[in-house]
Enzyme design. Structure first.
Site, PDB file in Angstrom:
ATOM      1  CB  SER A 337      11.142  15.696 -11.016  1.00 58.25           C
ATOM      2  OG  SER A 337      11.701  14.428 -10.715  1.00 58.25           O
ATOM      3  CG  ASP A 624      13.695  17.432  -3.297  1.00 58.26           C
ATOM      4  OD1 ASP A 624      14.406  16.161  -3.111  1.00 58.26           O
ATOM      5  OD2 ASP A 624      13.803  17.796  -4.376  1.00 58.26           O
ATOM      6  CG  HIS A 676      10.846  15.898  -5.725  1.00 58.48           C
ATOM      7  ND1 HIS A 676      12.272  16.273  -6.078  1.00 58.48           N
ATOM      8  CD2 HIS A 676      10.447  15.021  -6.466  1.00 58.48           C
ATOM      9  CE1 HIS A 676      12.301  15.922  -7.426  1.00 58.48           C
ATOM     10  NE2 HIS A 676      11.221  15.121  -7.581  1.00 58.48           N
TER      11      HIS A 676
END
Length: 720
Positions: A337, A624, A676
């Site tokens: 991320s 996602d 995610h």
């Protein structure tokens, strides 16, 4: 409606049910059970508990020790047994349940997590509101800090803790990817360094105000201490989580620092794994703490402040050099991320001092779910304090609901976090589209005349509109979407409706912020691509480096992987109500609530399309669940493969993983979720990471399942 999205109908059905006020039988049982538990708790405080013989049978269920447990909590823990009773009685504790203190702590936490995984509805707020008052003070005071981490908890107690299926549905019957690859002969080669993402690692209190002195050197983010401190004193918790509005660093009298090591990233809370499965997979092929380390950081800070306040880039550089020297191999770096933005900026920073440094020290860079072009949800967070209940916030979204933290408090908190500013969408209309077109529009959307291009669709609400809504006994959303839309003249519609592309949306956001916020966006975001976006002369840490203006480092032998999930509805653009003046809010209960929040922008949650991509005021695209496909894949698939942004010819590989729902309740993914956060435990990701770390990166190739190639073909920028 959007392409290759396998779960749209399921999610639409689920959310439409909860929006209308209905809940599943299990949700009802949990809510009713918690109400009964709270009632019994109050009785216990006032005097003796009623005997089990006098209690209604419908609210009791037998346990091993002969005591009774609220039926809702029993449902939550999936206890179907009817064990033998014991005659010995136990004194009930302050929780109102006949559990010991450890179990009561886990029950309270489990209920909050259960609520958070549902859509943000009245039922969720009700569950959280019911849980909060009955979490006893000792529930966190008696639990030492090491108990907030499942790995440390098992080591200290010398037992194997089996968390309820609420958290994960992996029953251990399948073979772990690491063990399979170990049998194929794969062994450690490159030392591995983990760079975590946004909100998923712990923050420890080193200095605080009087209200928080009791939490010295405890995590007030990423532990049970966080839940306790938030519930007991929300304002104190907010004061310590916020950064200084002017400097973006520590506010006076407060110091939070990142928890350190793999223990800071494996589990966010007991039972809620983040990096744990990936660490386990690498250990299965022979990695240990000598070859696998976590380089954590304060995820709230803007990239430049990471170096200015903590010297993070210097420490990371030293760590990589030491690992390289100890093991005689170049390292592999894995980011998740926001960690991708951090590490790419680090590589630019390191290259300004030594052009060959990355080539000499880094063999493989794998970024997982990196928001390379930012995320639209950062705009909604800063503008109105609203986002969907995504995995990026996980169960914390329940704590940040309106009933526990007003939207004005959320907006103020979010605007101090420089990392959030760094995730504002970059690339302008060329990537994100204009008011009528976007490169990721589906053929169905083009036929219907809709588009992802308008980042914000604004419905202006005047005082007269509010009064009309009151006369029609309608909410403001209903009035705007139905009454004006069907009965107003074209001139009225033009007065009410305005569409804004990404540039116009950013102007609205900046106009709504103060001088400090504007300055931070200028320095810490890649919103504006100009000559200074990669200028490093004298002060390489001064600016956030734009991925569209700053080339990848000189590292011709580097393998770079972009790995991300697809097939989940993801926030892409928004429809907003804009209350023109605080007086607009007079006249309706909805208006009074918004006036109290002092936020004049609100997502129009009653705006939907039956067979379209608009869901409760948010237009959803493929992605996602947190980052849209456009941001996840466009640069890696096209623009970073051009000479201008990749002058040394780094090998780029794009890997997509299709999301599959395989669990009964949909909590965690059992190795198939491409969500995610859950993608860090995806079997395909684990296998690919192991191959890269063990010296087989050249055997991992592009794999595309979405319509990404069609999307990037429509994007033409100066980098082409």
């Amino acid at each position: 409606m959007f392409r290759r999205l396998r779960t749209t109908s399921d999610r639409d059905t689920s959310e439409s049910g909860t929006e209308s006020g209905s809940v599943t039988p299990k949700g009802t049982a949990v809510s009713q059970g918690l109400e009964e538990s709270q009632r019994q708790s109050s009785l216990g405080i006032q005097g003796e508990q009623p005997s089990s013989s006098n209690a209604p049978n419908t609210s009791q269920a037998p346990r091993r020790d002969g005591t009774s447990v609220d039926a809702g909590v029993q449902t939550l823990l999936s206890g179907d047994y009817v064990p033998a009773k014991r005659k010995r009685k136990r004194r009930r504790n302050a929780c109102g349940c006949c559990f010991n203190k450890w179990t009561a702590s886990f029950v309270a936490m489990a209920a909050i997590i259960y609520a958070s995984r549902q859509p943000l509805t009245r039922m969720q707020d009700r569950v959280v509101d019911t849980i909060s008052p009955i979490v006893p003070e000792w529930a966190t005071n008696v639990v030492p800090e090491w108990a907030s981490n499942s790995t440390e908890l098992q080591r200290k107690l010398g037992i194997d803790i089996q968390m309820p299926s609420l958290f994960s549905e992996d029953d251990g019957s399948k073979r772990r990817p690491g063990r399979v690859l170990y049998e194929e002969g794969l062994r450690p080669k490159h030392p591995v360094i983990v760079v975590p993402g946004f909100v998923t690692s712990g923050l420890v209190l080193w200095e605080g105000k009087p209200c928080a002195l009791r939490f010295f050197r405890e995590r007030i983010w990423g532990s049970m201490t966080m839940t306790h401190s938030f519930v007991r004193n929300t304002l104190c918790w907010l004061e310590h989580m916020a950064l200084d509005e002017k400097t973006g660093a520590d506010p006076p009298g407060v110091k939070l620092r990142a928890a350190e090591g793999l223990e800071a990233v494996d589990y966010f809370m007991p039972g809620y794994h983040v990096w744990a499965k990936l660490i386990e997979a690498l250990a299965d092929v022979g990695y240990d703490s000598n070859m696998l380390v976590g380089e954590t950081y304060d995820w709230r800070l803007a990239v430049p402040v990471l170096q200015q306040r903590d010297g993070y880039f210097t420490r990371l550089k030293n760590r990589i050099e030491v690992m390289h020297e100890l093991h005689g191999e170049k390292v592999m770096v894995i980011s998740h991320s926001w960690g991708d933005n951090v590490f790419r900026n680090f590589m630019v920073w390191a290259s300004t001092f030594d052009r060959e440094w990355v080539e000499q020290h880094v063999a493989v860079y794998s970024q997982i779910a990196g928001p390379t072009l930012g995320v639209p949800k950062s705009i909604s967070s800063f503008l109105s304090g609203e986002t969907r209940d995504t995995a990026e916030l996980g169960f914390v979204a329940a704590l940040l609901s309106d009933s526990m933290m007003p939207r004005n408090k959320r907006v103020s908190l979010f605007r101090t976090w420089g990392a959030g500013i760094g995730m504002l969408p970059s690339g302008g209309p060329g990537f994100w589209g204009n008011t009528t077109w976007a490169p990721d529009d589906t053929p169905e959307m083009r036929q219907q005349g809709t588009s992802y291009g308008p980042m914000l669709t604004e419905f202006k609400v005047s005082k007269e509109d509010a009064l009309q809504a009151e006369r029609h006994h309608s909410s403001l959303s209903e009035f705007i979407m139905h009454y004006l839309d069907k009965r107003a003249t074209p001139a009225d519609k033009d007065r009410v409706t305005h569409r804004h592309d990404i540039d116009s949306a950013m102007k609205i956001l900046l106009a709504d912020g103060d001088a400090n916020f504007k300055e931070h966006v200028r320095n810490w975001a890649a919103v504006h691509v100009d000559s200074r976006s990669c200028k490093c002369d004298g002060h390489p840490e001064e600016y956030y480096f734009s991925p569209l203006n700053c080339p990848l480092p000189h590292a011709p032998s580097l393998h770079m992987f972009c790995m991300y999930g697809v097939g989940l509805p993801t926030e892409r653009s928004y429809q907003y109500l804009n209350f023109q003046h605080p007086k607009t809010l007079v006249g309706t209960s909805e208006g009074r609530r918004e006036r109290q929040a002092e936020v004049l922008w609100k997502i129009n949650s009653e705006s939907n399309e039956v067979n379209g991509t608009l869901d409760h005021g948010i237009r959803l695209s493929d992605g996602d669940g947190t980052v849209p496909l456009l941001s996840l894949g466009a640069l890696c698939r096209k623009h970073w493969r051009h000479d201008k942004l990749n002058p040394s010819g780094i090998r780029l590989v794009s890997r997509e993983y299709v999301h599959e729902v395989t669990t009964q309740f949909g909590f965690r993914g059992s190795g198939k979720s491409a969500d995610h956060v859950d993608i860090l435990s995806h079997d395909g990701v684990l296998s690919d990471i192991i191959r890269q770390a063990t010296g087989h990166a050249a055997d991992v190739h592009d794999e595309i399942h979405s319509d990404l190639d069609d999307i990037v073909a429509q994007i033409s920028l100066h980098a082409d």
